[in-house]
Scaffold this active site. Structure first.
Site, short mmCIF file in Angstrom:
data_model
loop_
_atom_site.label_atom_id
_atom_site.label_comp_id
_atom_site.label_asym_id
_atom_site.label_seq_id
_atom_site.Cartn_x
_atom_site.Cartn_y
_atom_site.Cartn_z
N ASP A 360 0.84 -1.20 0.00
CA ASP A 360 0.00 0.00 0.00
C ASP A 360 0.88 1.25 0.00
O ASP A 360 2.06 1.21 -0.39
CB ASP A 360 -0.96 -0.07 1.20
CG ASP A 360 -2.27 0.67 0.98
OD1 ASP A 360 -2.26 1.91 1.10
OD2 ASP A 360 -3.29 0.03 0.67
N ASP A 361 0.34 2.33 0.45
CA ASP A 361 0.99 3.65 0.45
C ASP A 361 2.39 3.59 1.06
O ASP A 361 2.64 2.82 1.99
CB ASP A 361 0.09 4.59 1.28
CG ASP A 361 0.39 6.04 1.03
OD1 ASP A 361 1.35 6.34 0.32
OD2 ASP A 361 -0.37 6.88 1.56
N ARG A 437 -5.80 16.29 3.73
CA ARG A 437 -4.74 15.30 3.92
C ARG A 437 -3.42 15.79 3.29
O ARG A 437 -2.72 15.03 2.64
CB ARG A 437 -5.13 13.94 3.34
CG ARG A 437 -4.47 12.78 4.08
CD ARG A 437 -4.67 11.46 3.39
NE ARG A 437 -4.14 10.38 4.23
CZ ARG A 437 -3.71 9.22 3.75
NH1 ARG A 437 -3.73 8.98 2.47
NH2 ARG A 437 -3.26 8.31 4.57
N LYS A 470 -4.03 -0.79 -6.68
CA LYS A 470 -5.06 -0.13 -5.87
C LYS A 470 -4.99 1.36 -6.18
O LYS A 470 -3.96 2.00 -5.95
CB LYS A 470 -4.81 -0.39 -4.39
CG LYS A 470 -5.80 0.30 -3.46
CD LYS A 470 -5.58 -0.15 -2.02
CE LYS A 470 -6.38 0.65 -1.03
NZ LYS A 470 -6.00 0.32 0.36
N TRP A 471 -6.06 1.89 -6.74
CA TRP A 471 -6.09 3.29 -7.22
C TRP A 471 -6.90 4.11 -6.22
O TRP A 471 -8.11 4.02 -6.15
CB TRP A 471 -6.74 3.35 -8.60
CG TRP A 471 -6.74 4.69 -9.25
CD1 TRP A 471 -7.43 5.79 -8.87
CD2 TRP A 471 -6.02 5.07 -10.43
NE1 TRP A 471 -7.20 6.83 -9.73
CE2 TRP A 471 -6.33 6.41 -10.71
CE3 TRP A 471 -5.14 4.40 -11.30
CZ2 TRP A 471 -5.81 7.09 -11.80
CZ3 TRP A 471 -4.63 5.08 -12.39
CH2 TRP A 471 -4.96 6.41 -12.62
N ASP A 472 -6.18 4.94 -5.46
CA ASP A 472 -6.82 5.67 -4.36
C ASP A 472 -7.10 7.12 -4.75
O ASP A 472 -6.57 7.63 -5.74
CB ASP A 472 -5.90 5.61 -3.14
CG ASP A 472 -6.67 5.54 -1.84
OD1 ASP A 472 -7.83 5.99 -1.80
OD2 ASP A 472 -6.11 5.04 -0.85
N MET A 473 -7.92 7.78 -3.96
CA MET A 473 -8.26 9.19 -4.20
C MET A 473 -8.73 9.73 -2.85
O MET A 473 -9.84 9.46 -2.43
CB MET A 473 -9.38 9.23 -5.24
CG MET A 473 -9.67 10.57 -5.83
SD MET A 473 -11.11 11.34 -5.05
CE MET A 473 -11.44 12.66 -6.16
N ASN A 474 -7.83 10.46 -2.19
CA ASN A 474 -8.06 10.74 -0.77
C ASN A 474 -8.48 12.16 -0.41
O ASN A 474 -8.23 12.61 0.71
CB ASN A 474 -6.83 10.34 0.03
CG ASN A 474 -6.85 8.85 0.33
OD1 ASN A 474 -7.88 8.31 0.72
ND2 ASN A 474 -5.74 8.17 0.10
N CYS A 520 -10.51 2.91 -4.94
CA CYS A 520 -10.58 3.26 -3.52
C CYS A 520 -10.64 4.77 -3.47
O CYS A 520 -10.03 5.45 -4.28
CB CYS A 520 -9.33 2.74 -2.83
SG CYS A 520 -9.23 3.13 -1.08
N ASP A 542 -12.86 2.34 4.67
CA ASP A 542 -11.68 2.31 5.54
C ASP A 542 -12.06 1.78 6.92
O ASP A 542 -11.18 1.55 7.75
CB ASP A 542 -11.07 3.72 5.67
CG ASP A 542 -9.97 3.93 4.64
OD1 ASP A 542 -9.75 3.02 3.81
OD2 ASP A 542 -9.32 4.99 4.67
C1 GLA Z 1 -6.78 5.55 2.03
C2 GLA Z 1 -7.23 4.13 1.75
C3 GLA Z 1 -6.53 3.18 2.67
C4 GLA Z 1 -5.03 3.31 2.48
C5 GLA Z 1 -4.61 4.74 2.71
C6 GLA Z 1 -3.15 4.95 2.35
O1 GLA Z 1 -7.22 5.99 3.26
O2 GLA Z 1 -8.62 4.02 1.87
O3 GLA Z 1 -6.94 1.87 2.43
O4 GLA Z 1 -4.67 2.88 1.19
O5 GLA Z 1 -5.37 5.65 1.92
O6 GLA Z 1 -2.75 6.25 2.52
#
Ligand code: GLA
Length: 723
Positions: A360-361, A437, A470-474, A520, A542
């Site tokens: 992950d990250d 964030r 895993k393609w995230d967008m926070n 994600c 999450d």
């Molecule tokens: C988001 C995702 C988590 C994880 C974090 C990493 O919050 O939902 O599952 O990947 O980012 O920064």
């Protein structure tokens, strides 16, 4: 033929196995909706358009009767300013400030092959109808596609400017429904970060009620979904109409109960903060929206959505395939890892049945925490000595595939990318942008940004053996202003952003068709059919607490197939809510969707490790059901203390029932649980009870639920047909 036109009555009949959708061209040339609901004959139903005088309803020019008013007519695609005072589907302004339009029928065509919608996702295949309308300034095309088996109807519109100058769209929808009575409850999915997919069912009140997003993403807060269910409709009986908008950005779905006890449903762009200028001779395409009609409650509606999305939307490479069992590094390691620590975690997956190791990250740039590094998609070789190859090699040795986290749409101000291209993020000139964030949103309306991101992601995927992304967008979009667009086009930014995103993920998924992309957005912040067209599965939340997850997964299953959601067994006390649930319960809840683990495997007791191996074995048995089966929701954790999902294979030879009792109950009643969807003529062996019973008995009398003491107890039953 699912679509027919009767020229003598100027009436269109669109039909699925169990529904009819009928509209006509009335004597004035307006499109008039006649019926949407139970399947009826292709008869003359003009009697149903009966009207009489009702005050304050303006007659349109040329009307034969003073009650011939757009305000009382059921419209197919209503506009503004001509007497229909309900919220309309289309509002445009021409270069002289004129807003009133009469949209009238010109012609139509019925086609076998569904016309493509370029640049946006849409359902595949299906017989289609295109109706051409014209007004003083516009040509409007209405597209309809019928999915007979799923009892679904997809709709969208194209707005063409036929003026000499610009036309500005202020409001536009993919679909409009005018239902003849208001005896419905409205069901929507609201939520929050860590609490997606919460079901709310309320009676329709007079006036407009909406779900919407102005966050630049479909959002955790309201899913682009709405159902109208008859007041007596439940999971298994009664009429329901589901509306789903195949789009990932700002949206609005509304239901308006009117003075005459009718309901207008609209799905489109939000009325606030959307404008789009269409230059002379150009077109604007709306996204597609789809409605499903069910005459057997919300259950049948959901199964239709599931089939529709699996068969017609999700990448066929993955749509019907059991998804790999995942280990994800986030909850146990966060940013705190190096190659050695990863080796230990990878080794701990050995012989457990886990199939895919996801880093992950934290693997790129100077990403040691969430304040920096986003945008710099180069491996941090200080942390990961030798880069990714040794890690991937270690995975291979242990029989695992490898997956990697990205958050391409974002940039930290503390990054090389931002230092090189400060103008590449969305921000209003001379205004300090909002951080969330610690990050800003990249301007995906710009082709050079899309290009850069495509190259960044694809070079990592090309250089390494990566099976999953895993393609995230926070964060959501603020300061929606692009340096690349003129001032009068700034209200187009959010839509253009989504078009840029679709372009980017369209290119990448085409370039890497066998890489499994998981969407994600801080969990389920962008679970929508638009993203589902590119990313076959989505991290549902999450919040990994098993009890909260019963509700999140239950709610999201109203519209989304179980395989499209992912759930992981995580540590206790749960990282997000602090609850302690049994390992078995966590496994049962997570294995109702695409399954995995997200906890320190090096720290498990022998007993937990053995349980984990059994859990994975059990999941692999039911994974084909998760991928292809029919879901029956038997107990609702929003309204009661129990959660029960039953999933039945299409051939009705197999079923799995998952039961969770949320709180312990003193002197618990004996609970018979009548199953659904089995074949009453088949006999089933219920593995956990040792009983062999007919489908008829299992559906008529049922199973007896366990009477365990304690909170958060769970059980699972596997049924196999003997016949
Ligand atoms: C988001 C995702 C988590 C994880 C974090 C990493 O919050 O939902 O599952 O990947 O980012 O920064």
């Amino acid at each position: 033929m699912a679509i027919a036109y009767d020229p003598s009555r100027k009436t269109f009949y669109l039909e699925g196995d169990r529904f009819s959708y009928i509209f006509r061209v009335n004597e004035y040339g307006y499109l008039q909706q006649m019926h949407y609901g139970a399947k009826i004959g292709r008869e003359d139903i003009s009697y149903a358009a009966f009207q009489f005088w009702r005050g304050f309803a303006p007659a349109f020019p040329g009307a034969k009767n003073d009650w011939d008013s757009l305000d009382t007519m059921a419209a197919e695609y209503p506009g503004y300013g001509r007497g229909d005072f309900r919220r309309g589907a289309l509002l445009t302004v021409d270069n002289q400030g004129r807003r009133t339009e009469d949209l009238k029928y010109r012609s139509h065509v019925i086609v076998r092959e569904k016309p493509a919608l370029t640049g946006m996702p849409s359902l595949r295949g299906g017989e289609s109808l295109i109706v051409f309308l014209r007004s003083r300034t516009l040509d409007v095309e209405l597209y309809y596609t019928v999915y007979e088996r799923e009892n679904a109807l997809a709709r969208r519109a194209v707005i063409k400017n036929r003026l000499d100058g610009d036309v500005r769209i202020q409001r536009v929808c993919a679909l409009s429904l005018d239902l003849p009575d208001a005896d419905y409850d409205m069901i929507t999915l609201y939520g929050k970060y860590g609490g997606e997919g919460q079901i709310e069912r309320v009676p329709l009140r007079h006036g407009l009620q909406t779900v919407y997003s102005c966050r630049g993403a479909s959002s955790h807060q309201y899913n682009p979904f709405m159902a109208l269910a008859r007041k007596n409709a439940d999971e298994h009986t009664g009429e329901a109409i589901g509306v789903s908008y195949i789009y990932s950005g700002n949206f609005e779905i509304s239901a308006e109960r009117t003075q005459f006890e009718t309901v207008r449903v609209l799905a489109g762009f939000p009325s606030a903060d959307f404008r789009y200028t269409v230059a002379r001779g150009e077109c604007f395409h709306t996204p597609e929206a789809v409605t499903v009609y069910s005459d057997a409650g919300l259950g049948r509606m959901s199964r239709a959505f599931h089939d529709l999305f699996r068969d017609r939307l999700i990448n066929p490479v993955f749509a019907h395939t059991p998804r790999p069992v995942v280990f994800n590094s986030w909850e146990s390691m966060g940013f705190d890892f190096d190659t050695e620590k990863l080796f230990a975690a990878i080794d701990a997956c050995k012989d457990t049945g886990i199939e895919l190791f996801v880093l992950d990250d934290g693997w790129f740039g100077k990403r040691d925490d969430d304040t920096r590094g986003l945008g710099d998609w180069r491996v941090n070789t200080k942390k990961l000595c030798g880069g990714l190859p040794p890690i991937i090699e270690r995975c291979k040795v242990n029989g695992l595939k490898f997956g990697l986290w990205f958050e391409p749409e974002m940039v930290n101000p503390d990054s090389d990318l931002y230092r090189a291209h400060p103008d590449w993020c969305l921000r209003v000139p001379d205004v300090e942008p909002c951080l969330c964030r610690n990050q800003l949103v990249l301007d995906l309306t710009r082709s050079e940004v899309v290009e850069y991101l495509q190259n960044s992601v694809s070079s990592i995927l090309q250089d390494n053996d990566i099976a999953y992304v895993k393609w995230d967008m926070n964060r959501h979009i603020t300061d929606a202003y692009s340096a690349a667009l003129p001032p009068d086009r700034q209200q187009e930014v959010c839509h253009r952003y989504i078009l840029g995103l679709y372009e980017l993920i369209g290119r990448l998924t085409e370039q890497f068709p066998h890489v499994l992309f998981e969407g994600c957005s801080g969990g389920g912040g962008r679970i929508d059919p638009g993203m589902l067209a590119y990313f076959p599965q989505h991290w549902a939340s999450d919040n990994s607490d098993a009890i909260d997850r019963t509700r999140i997964q239950y709610g999201l299953s109203l519209c989304y197939p179980l395989s499209a959601l992912t759930g992981h067994v995580s540590a206790v006390p749960n990282n997000q809510v602090g609850r302690v649930t049994p390992f078995a319960t966590r496994g049962i809840v997570a294995s109702n969707v695409s399954f995995g683990y997200e906890l320190d495997l090096t720290d498990l007791s022998e007993e937990e490790r053995n349980l984990m191996k059994r859990q994975i074995g059990d999941y692999k048995r039911i994974a084909p059901l998760i991928a292809n089966g029919d879901l029956y929701r038997l107990k609702d954790p929003f309204t009661g203390n129990d959660f029960v999902f039953e999933i039945v294979s299409k051939d009705k030879n197999e079923a799995v029932v998952s039961f969770v009792q949320i709180l312990g109950v003193f002197s618990v009643p004996i609970r018979r649980l009548r199953l659904q969807g089995l074949d009453e003529h088949k006999t089933y062996f219920v593995e956990e009870t040792g009983l062999t019973l007919s489908g008829k008995t299992l559906m008529g009398l049922g199973l007896i639920m366990p009477c365990e003491r304690g909170d958060f107890q769970a059980a699972v039953y596997h049924l196999t047909s003997k016949a």
